[in-house]
Design an enzyme around this catalytic site. Sequence first.
Site, PDB file in Angstrom:
ATOM      1  N   HIS A 480     -36.988 -93.928 -45.966  1.00  0.00           N
ATOM      2  CA  HIS A 480     -36.052 -94.002 -44.841  1.00  0.00           C
ATOM      3  C   HIS A 480     -35.081 -92.823 -44.800  1.00  0.00           C
ATOM      4  CE1 HIS A 480     -36.597 -98.684 -45.005  1.00  0.00           C
ATOM      5  NE2 HIS A 480     -37.627 -98.080 -44.448  1.00  0.00           N
TER       6      HIS A 480
HETATM    7  C1  LIG Z   1     -44.987 -94.862 -45.944  1.00  0.00           C
HETATM    8  C2  LIG Z   1     -43.875 -95.281 -45.018  1.00  0.00           C
HETATM    9  C3  LIG Z   1     -43.579 -96.634 -44.892  1.00  0.00           C
HETATM   10  C4  LIG Z   1     -42.552 -97.036 -44.041  1.00  0.00           C
HETATM   11  N1  LIG Z   1     -42.363 -98.368 -43.806  1.00  0.00           N
HETATM   12  C5  LIG Z   1     -41.506 -98.761 -42.819  1.00  0.00           C
HETATM   13  C6  LIG Z   1     -41.447-100.117 -42.410  1.00  0.00           C
HETATM   14  O1  LIG Z   1     -42.177-100.988 -42.914  1.00  0.00           O
HETATM   15  N2  LIG Z   1     -40.567-100.454 -41.416  1.00  0.00           N
HETATM   16  C7  LIG Z   1     -39.742 -99.524 -40.840  1.00  0.00           C
HETATM   17  O2  LIG Z   1     -38.944 -99.896 -39.984  1.00  0.00           O
HETATM   18  N3  LIG Z   1     -39.788 -98.225 -41.217  1.00  0.00           N
HETATM   19  C8  LIG Z   1     -40.671 -97.823 -42.155  1.00  0.00           C
HETATM   20  N4  LIG Z   1     -40.775 -96.504 -42.478  1.00  0.00           N
HETATM   21  C9  LIG Z   1     -39.836 -95.556 -41.856  1.00  0.00           C
HETATM   22  C10 LIG Z   1     -40.116 -95.274 -40.387  1.00  0.00           C
HETATM   23  O3  LIG Z   1     -41.484 -95.337 -40.109  1.00  0.00           O
HETATM   24  C11 LIG Z   1     -39.544 -93.901 -40.046  1.00  0.00           C
HETATM   25  O4  LIG Z   1     -38.152 -93.908 -40.321  1.00  0.00           O
HETATM   26  C12 LIG Z   1     -39.726 -93.530 -38.589  1.00  0.00           C
HETATM   27  O5  LIG Z   1     -41.067 -93.678 -38.199  1.00  0.00           O
HETATM   28  C13 LIG Z   1     -39.274 -92.089 -38.383  1.00  0.00           C
HETATM   29  O6  LIG Z   1     -39.290 -91.815 -37.013  1.00  0.00           O
HETATM   30  P1  LIG Z   1     -38.934 -90.360 -36.460  1.00  0.00           P
HETATM   31  O7  LIG Z   1     -39.192 -90.389 -34.995  1.00  0.00           O
HETATM   32  O8  LIG Z   1     -37.572 -89.995 -36.930  1.00  0.00           O
HETATM   33  O9  LIG Z   1     -39.932 -89.382 -37.205  1.00  0.00           O
HETATM   34  P2  LIG Z   1     -41.515 -89.445 -37.342  1.00  0.00           P
HETATM   35  O10 LIG Z   1     -42.045 -90.757 -36.870  1.00  0.00           O
HETATM   36  O11 LIG Z   1     -41.847 -89.027 -38.715  1.00  0.00           O
HETATM   37  O12 LIG Z   1     -42.029 -88.387 -36.278  1.00  0.00           O
HETATM   38  C14 LIG Z   1     -41.898 -87.001 -36.383  1.00  0.00           C
HETATM   39  C15 LIG Z   1     -43.125 -86.386 -35.734  1.00  0.00           C
HETATM   40  O13 LIG Z   1     -42.882 -85.012 -35.499  1.00  0.00           O
HETATM   41  C16 LIG Z   1     -44.030 -84.270 -35.869  1.00  0.00           C
HETATM   42  N5  LIG Z   1     -43.586 -82.915 -36.196  1.00  0.00           N
HETATM   43  C17 LIG Z   1     -42.771 -82.554 -37.211  1.00  0.00           C
HETATM   44  N6  LIG Z   1     -42.541 -81.224 -37.174  1.00  0.00           N
HETATM   45  C18 LIG Z   1     -43.226 -80.740 -36.111  1.00  0.00           C
HETATM   46  C19 LIG Z   1     -43.381 -79.454 -35.561  1.00  0.00           C
HETATM   47  N7  LIG Z   1     -42.760 -78.386 -36.082  1.00  0.00           N
HETATM   48  N8  LIG Z   1     -44.180 -79.307 -34.470  1.00  0.00           N
HETATM   49  C20 LIG Z   1     -44.793 -80.381 -33.917  1.00  0.00           C
HETATM   50  N9  LIG Z   1     -44.679 -81.635 -34.411  1.00  0.00           N
HETATM   51  C21 LIG Z   1     -43.892 -81.809 -35.489  1.00  0.00           C
HETATM   52  C22 LIG Z   1     -44.576 -85.034 -37.054  1.00  0.00           C
HETATM   53  O14 LIG Z   1     -45.909 -84.698 -37.334  1.00  0.00           O
HETATM   54  C23 LIG Z   1     -44.366 -86.469 -36.606  1.00  0.00           C
HETATM   55  O15 LIG Z   1     -45.453 -86.946 -35.857  1.00  0.00           O
HETATM   56  C24 LIG Z   1     -41.782 -96.063 -43.329  1.00  0.00           C
HETATM   57  C25 LIG Z   1     -42.083 -94.703 -43.453  1.00  0.00           C
HETATM   58  C26 LIG Z   1     -43.130 -94.310 -44.277  1.00  0.00           C
HETATM   59  C27 LIG Z   1     -43.446 -92.844 -44.380  1.00  0.00           C
END
Ligand SMILES: Cc1cc2nc3c(=O)[nH]c(=O)nc-3n(C[C@H](O)[C@H](O)[C@H](O)COP(=O)(O)OP(=O)(O)OC[C@H]3O[C@@H](n4cnc5c(N)ncnc54)[C@H](O)[C@@H]3O)c2cc1C
Length: 543
Positions: A480
């Site tokens: 997280h």
């Molecule tokens: C293994 C794991 C288990 C988890 N379990 C849970 C759970 O059970 N419940 C829960 O609520 N949360 C859980 N989480 C946390 C939650 O999933 C994340 O906090 C959330 O998905 C993050 O969202 P975000 O939009 O901030 O980033 P992300 O969903 O990580 O999205 C970022 C995106 O940007 C893309 N990206 C990055 N840099 C670039 C670039 N330069 N150019 C183009 N694309 C790029 C990435 O590839 C990615 O697709 C878990 C996370 C993980 C990794």
Amino acid sequence: MTRSTSPASSASSEEFDYIIVGAGSAGCVLANRLSASGAHTVLLLEAGPRDTNPWIHVPLGYGLLFRNKTVNWMYQTEPEPGLEGRSVFQPRGKVLGGSSSINGLLYVRGQREDYDRWRQLGNTGWGFDDVLPYFKRAEDQSRGADAYHGAGGPLPVSDWRHPDPLSEAFVEAAAEIGIPTNPDFNGATQEGAGFYQTTSRHGRRASTAVAYLNPARRRPNLRIETAALAQRIVFAEGRAAGVLSSRGGVTRYARARREVLVASGAFNSPKLLQLSGVGPAELLRQHGIDVVHDAPGVGQDLQDHMQVRMVMRCAQTITLNDIINHPLRRVLAGLQYVALRKGPLTIAAGTAGAFFKTDPRLASPDIQIHFIPFSTTKMGDRLHRFPGFTASVCQLRPESRGSVRIRSADPAAPPEIRINYLASETDRTANVEGLKILRTILRAPALQPYVADEVEPGDALTSDADLLAFCRKVGSTIYHPTSTCRMGPDPRAVVDTQLKVRGLDGLRVVDGSVMPSLVSGNTNAPIIMIAEKASEMVLQDAR
Ligand SMILES: Cc1cc2nc3c(=O)[nH]c(=O)nc-3n(C[C@H](O)[C@H](O)[C@H](O)COP(=O)(O)OP(=O)(O)OC[C@H]3O[C@@H](n4cnc5c(N)ncnc54)[C@H](O)[C@@H]3O)c2cc1C
């Protein structure tokens, strides 16, 4: 060498109203909402591939995606001083849906107090009563709508449909030591023990790619580009003018008529800003990057939830270890899933859980427990040969702060990540006290028919010093990371309450990195809420 901010070498250039960088939890929400009216053109850039790996869509499949570099950035922290100098593995989704395509599916919003604290810090419009409508707007709650829940939204939230005596015994054991049973961690109060709900429908994962992007995919005003790594944002006179990206070895430039929305996650959003000349000036100069805007807070204030897992040997062969390690039972579980979308393959990252206080003087729980009917030495490893189950302690509001900094001007290089787990006395105490309370639950009468012995930490470790040493030895992330482009009114805050990057125009950050402080629970639902609210702000500005 100082790098220019002009897109000199770009071959082609197209223009869109909005460019979203990252199709993760937040990016897919934005892509859907901003393209819905048809009035705006939207480009969604995603570094990873489409979500065609079948294990993405099977809840238990997350164990197989944990170390799969085709869909996972697979970052490592620097050696952590509080964890015996160990480097901690940090999986992050690199695929449509981002981390919501590889996560543990648990649907937890955090506490009312988290958002009220955000508001108290000066973030007007982000108190619990302000954000609740956006949680509800996102949600399709299988139990129906009520004061806390929405129905009919894009994101399915449902109960786990696999009866499991171990998980039930955990909830009963918690009640035996005075932790009340709570049927809804996202209702009036979070405190108590109960069963998690998950972002799934009919036994299939509901990532934001499935819930938000698929319904929008065919809109002519939405362009989705996968395998497109954003290299940097290009600025013209203090305004985000467009994004340079590389795809299949070709560098391209897309112009943004209205805004660039950075939704690359808590590690990659600050990295992209730094590569673009927005960050601590001394760091940018060190790597030969022109300083567009000296923003010392970019990459600071990193927070993460640590988990410390207790592993129990089970007295009965009813755990997932026994099913997966037995060829016939494994095949039957597979058939059950294929035929009915039920059974062990629908298990998420926790079946049951609990939220409690390690100190009665606290206003709200400071510990979350994830209980799961299987065990491994490390997450992502193969399951133990013996019958086993796991319950982990997660301190909800860690005080320790870390950072994300680029290592070089190369967009392909992973960033330098320091979390500084257990740097604060509060964090050390909460983990030790949390372990002691969890141990009491695991020794309560309801679980005794199932407990053979405590494998980890083991009966020999009893003193506070022993338990702290155990935390340092095995502590790891519960995935997280947040707050690296923090929202706030202070000079170090990166974005304002509209999520606009301070000091620049046409640029917002919309993802987990804007959280003023880490919420007391899992982060996917809160980030989806943030993106729902942000999309409304963006559209309001376009009117
Ligand atoms: C293994 C794991 C288990 C988890 N379990 C849970 C759970 O059970 N419940 C829960 O609520 N949360 C859980 N989480 C946390 C939650 O999933 C994340 O906090 C959330 O998905 C993050 O969202 P975000 O939009 O901030 O980033 P992300 O969903 O990580 O999205 C970022 C995106 O940007 C893309 N990206 C990055 N840099 C670039 C670039 N330069 N150019 C183009 N694309 C790029 C990435 O590839 C990615 O697709 C878990 C996370 C993980 C990794």
